[in-house]
Design a protein around this motif. Structure first.
Motif, PDB file in Angstrom:
ATOM      1  N   ASP A 169       0.847  -1.189   0.000  1.00 47.01           N
ATOM      2  CA  ASP A 169       0.000   0.000   0.000  1.00 47.01           C
ATOM      3  C   ASP A 169       0.886   1.243   0.000  1.00 47.01           C
ATOM      4  N   PRO A 170       0.677   2.172  -0.945  1.00 41.79           N
ATOM      5  CA  PRO A 170       1.541   3.355  -0.997  1.00 41.79           C
ATOM      6  C   PRO A 170       1.361   4.288   0.210  1.00 41.79           C
ATOM      7  N   LYS A 171       0.305   4.080   0.997  1.00 39.06           N
ATOM      8  CA  LYS A 171       0.063   4.953   2.146  1.00 39.06           C
ATOM      9  C   LYS A 171       0.902   4.587   3.359  1.00 39.06           C
ATOM     10  N   ASN A 172       1.624   3.456   3.293  1.00 30.24           N
ATOM     11  CA  ASN A 172       2.534   3.120   4.386  1.00 30.24           C
ATOM     12  C   ASN A 172       3.842   2.582   3.809  1.00 30.24           C
ATOM     13  N   ALA A 173       4.819   2.416   4.679  1.00 23.18           N
ATOM     14  CA  ALA A 173       6.163   2.054   4.225  1.00 23.18           C
ATOM     15  C   ALA A 173       6.367   0.549   4.044  1.00 23.18           C
ATOM     16  N   GLU A 174       5.421  -0.267   4.492  1.00 20.88           N
ATOM     17  CA  GLU A 174       5.605  -1.714   4.432  1.00 20.88           C
ATOM     18  C   GLU A 174       5.496  -2.238   3.002  1.00 20.88           C
ATOM     19  N   ARG A 175       6.514  -2.990   2.574  1.00 17.06           N
ATOM     20  CA  ARG A 175       6.522  -3.658   1.273  1.00 17.06           C
ATOM     21  C   ARG A 175       6.806  -5.127   1.520  1.00 17.06           C
ATOM     22  N   HIS A 176       6.105  -5.996   0.819  1.00 13.82           N
ATOM     23  CA  HIS A 176       6.341  -7.429   0.973  1.00 13.82           C
ATOM     24  C   HIS A 176       6.908  -7.987  -0.339  1.00 13.82           C
ATOM     25  N   LEU A 177       7.756  -8.999  -0.190  1.00 16.58           N
ATOM     26  CA  LEU A 177       8.361  -9.641  -1.352  1.00 16.58           C
ATOM     27  C   LEU A 177       7.274 -10.343  -2.154  1.00 16.58           C
ATOM     28  N   THR A 178       7.215 -10.042  -3.444  1.00 17.83           N
ATOM     29  CA  THR A 178       6.222 -10.676  -4.317  1.00 17.83           C
ATOM     30  C   THR A 178       6.868 -11.605  -5.336  1.00 17.83           C
ATOM     31  N   THR A 179       8.080 -11.261  -5.772  1.00 12.19           N
ATOM     32  CA  THR A 179       8.745 -12.018  -6.832  1.00 12.19           C
ATOM     33  C   THR A 179      10.251 -11.847  -6.678  1.00 12.19           C
ATOM     34  N   HIS A 180      10.993 -12.888  -7.027  1.00 14.11           N
ATOM     35  CA  HIS A 180      12.445 -12.728  -7.105  1.00 14.11           C
ATOM     36  C   HIS A 180      13.001 -13.666  -8.168  1.00 14.11           C
ATOM     37  N   CYS A 181      14.170 -13.297  -8.712  1.00 15.33           N
ATOM     38  CA  CYS A 181      14.806 -14.097  -9.757  1.00 15.33           C
ATOM     39  C   CYS A 181      16.214 -13.593 -10.031  1.00 15.33           C
ATOM     40  N   ILE A 182      16.863 -14.247 -10.968  1.00 16.97           N
ATOM     41  CA  ILE A 182      18.183 -13.849 -11.463  1.00 16.97           C
ATOM     42  C   ILE A 182      18.051 -13.585 -12.960  1.00 16.97           C
ATOM     43  N   VAL A 183      18.637 -12.490 -13.418  1.00 21.34           N
ATOM     44  CA  VAL A 183      18.674 -12.162 -14.842  1.00 21.34           C
ATOM     45  C   VAL A 183      20.136 -11.985 -15.231  1.00 21.34           C
ATOM     46  N   ILE A 184      20.503 -12.558 -16.371  1.00 20.91           N
ATOM     47  CA  ILE A 184      21.867 -12.373 -16.871  1.00 20.91           C
ATOM     48  C   ILE A 184      21.801 -11.454 -18.091  1.00 20.91           C
ATOM     49  N   MET A 185      22.582 -10.402 -18.014  1.00 19.76           N
ATOM     50  CA  MET A 185      22.666  -9.414 -19.086  1.00 19.76           C
ATOM     51  C   MET A 185      24.075  -9.453 -19.665  1.00 19.76           C
ATOM     52  N   VAL A 186      24.184  -9.188 -20.972  1.00 24.98           N
ATOM     53  CA  VAL A 186      25.486  -9.103 -21.635  1.00 24.98           C
ATOM     54  C   VAL A 186      25.607  -7.725 -22.266  1.00 24.98           C
ATOM     55  N   ALA A 187      26.721  -7.065 -21.987  1.00 22.32           N
ATOM     56  CA  ALA A 187      26.996  -5.765 -22.589  1.00 22.32           C
ATOM     57  C   ALA A 187      27.423  -5.979 -24.035  1.00 22.32           C
ATOM     58  N   VAL A 188      26.932  -5.118 -24.931  1.00 23.57           N
ATOM     59  CA  VAL A 188      27.294  -5.226 -26.341  1.00 23.57           C
ATOM     60  C   VAL A 188      27.787  -3.880 -26.868  1.00 23.57           C
ATOM     61  N   ASP A 189      28.635  -3.962 -27.901  1.00 26.33           N
ATOM     62  CA  ASP A 189      29.151  -2.748 -28.526  1.00 26.33           C
ATOM     63  C   ASP A 189      28.183  -2.266 -29.616  1.00 26.33           C
ATOM     64  N   ASP A 190      28.594  -1.278 -30.376  1.00 25.24           N
ATOM     65  CA  ASP A 190      27.727  -0.702 -31.412  1.00 25.24           C
ATOM     66  C   ASP A 190      27.389  -1.675 -32.533  1.00 25.24           C
ATOM     67  N   GLU A 191      28.188  -2.723 -32.679  1.00 20.76           N
ATOM     68  CA  GLU A 191      27.916  -3.740 -33.696  1.00 20.76           C
ATOM     69  C   GLU A 191      27.128  -4.918 -33.121  1.00 20.76           C
ATOM     70  N   GLY A 192      26.746  -4.825 -31.856  1.00 22.53           N
ATOM     71  CA  GLY A 192      25.975  -5.892 -31.223  1.00 22.53           C
ATOM     72  C   GLY A 192      26.812  -7.049 -30.718  1.00 22.53           C
ATOM     73  N   GLN A 193      28.130  -6.870 -30.662  1.00 27.00           N
ATOM     74  CA  GLN A 193      29.024  -7.923 -30.192  1.00 27.00           C
ATOM     75  C   GLN A 193      29.297  -7.760 -28.699  1.00 27.00           C
ATOM     76  N   PRO A 194      29.389  -8.875 -27.977  1.00 28.79           N
ATOM     77  CA  PRO A 194      29.683  -8.789 -26.542  1.00 28.79           C
ATOM     78  C   PRO A 194      30.957  -7.995 -26.290  1.00 28.79           C
ATOM     79  N   THR A 195      30.930  -7.190 -25.237  1.00 24.03           N
ATOM     80  CA  THR A 195      32.070  -6.350 -24.906  1.00 24.03           C
ATOM     81  C   THR A 195      32.310  -6.402 -23.393  1.00 24.03           C
ATOM     82  N   GLN A 196      33.531  -6.195 -23.002  1.00 25.63           N
ATOM     83  CA  GLN A 196      33.946  -6.363 -21.613  1.00 25.63           C
ATOM     84  C   GLN A 196      33.226  -5.397 -20.676  1.00 25.63           C
TER      85      GLN A 196
END
Length: 161
Positions: free
Chosen positions: A94-121
């Motif tokens: 509820d936005p009227k109070n500070a209490e928040r409960h966990l609803t969902t959790h997970c892991i996401v893996i992202m890869v950085a890419v350069d201007d050509e769409g190739q993985p970059t460090q």
């Protein structure tokens, strides 16, 4: 500045357009929010455009209701050469109070890419606290499990479509 901002929290209200037929926010909306937070976190850490290569272990713990204040927290928990493992926690209440409960959790893996769409460090993230070391170690164990699952799932792919 790359390598400085390890975490981000997106906050917004769940809207009527996000509702499923059961009257709660549907999982697809939550998954979109997760992807947005993962991108913002990965781009902030790497300083580069980043793409989602994996989202897994998604657990829908509790429903989100229309009108809830939703907080999607994303945090780098491991970095490879070009990849960033992002831990995601979705909390709502509820936005009227500070209490928040966990609803969902997970892991996401992202890869950085350069201007050509190739993985970059990406900048390396080095855990310092005991809690962060546990998160990193968990990410490493999950990587090993994904390799086994990937090999098992290959049996379900039909050659030629």
């Amino acid at each position: 500045m790359a390598g400085k901002d390890r975490q981000i929290t997106l906050r917004f209200l769940a809207e009527p357009a996000d509702v499923n037929f059961g009257g709660k926010v549907h999982g697809g909306a939550v998954m979109k929010w997760i992807d947005l937070a993962a991108y913002a976190c990965a781009a902030g850490w790497s300083g580069k455009y980043s793409i989602t290569v994996y989202a897994g272990g998604i657990r829908f713990v509790e429903p989100i209701h229309v009108g809830n204040l939703v907080e999607v927290g994303a945090k780098v928990i491991y970095t490879g050469r070009t990849s960033m493992h992002i831990g995601i926690d979705v909390r709502a209440g509820d936005p009227k109070n500070a209490e928040r409960h966990l609803t969902t959790h997970c892991i996401v893996i992202m890869v950085a890419v350069d201007d050509e769409g190739q993985p970059t460090q990406v900048p390396e993230w080095v855990p310092v606290t005991e809690a962060d070391i546990k998160l990193r170690d968990s990410a490493l164990r999950l990587m090993e499990m994904r390799k086994k699952i990937g090999a098992e799932m290959a049996a379900h792919v039909t050659p030629g479509g």
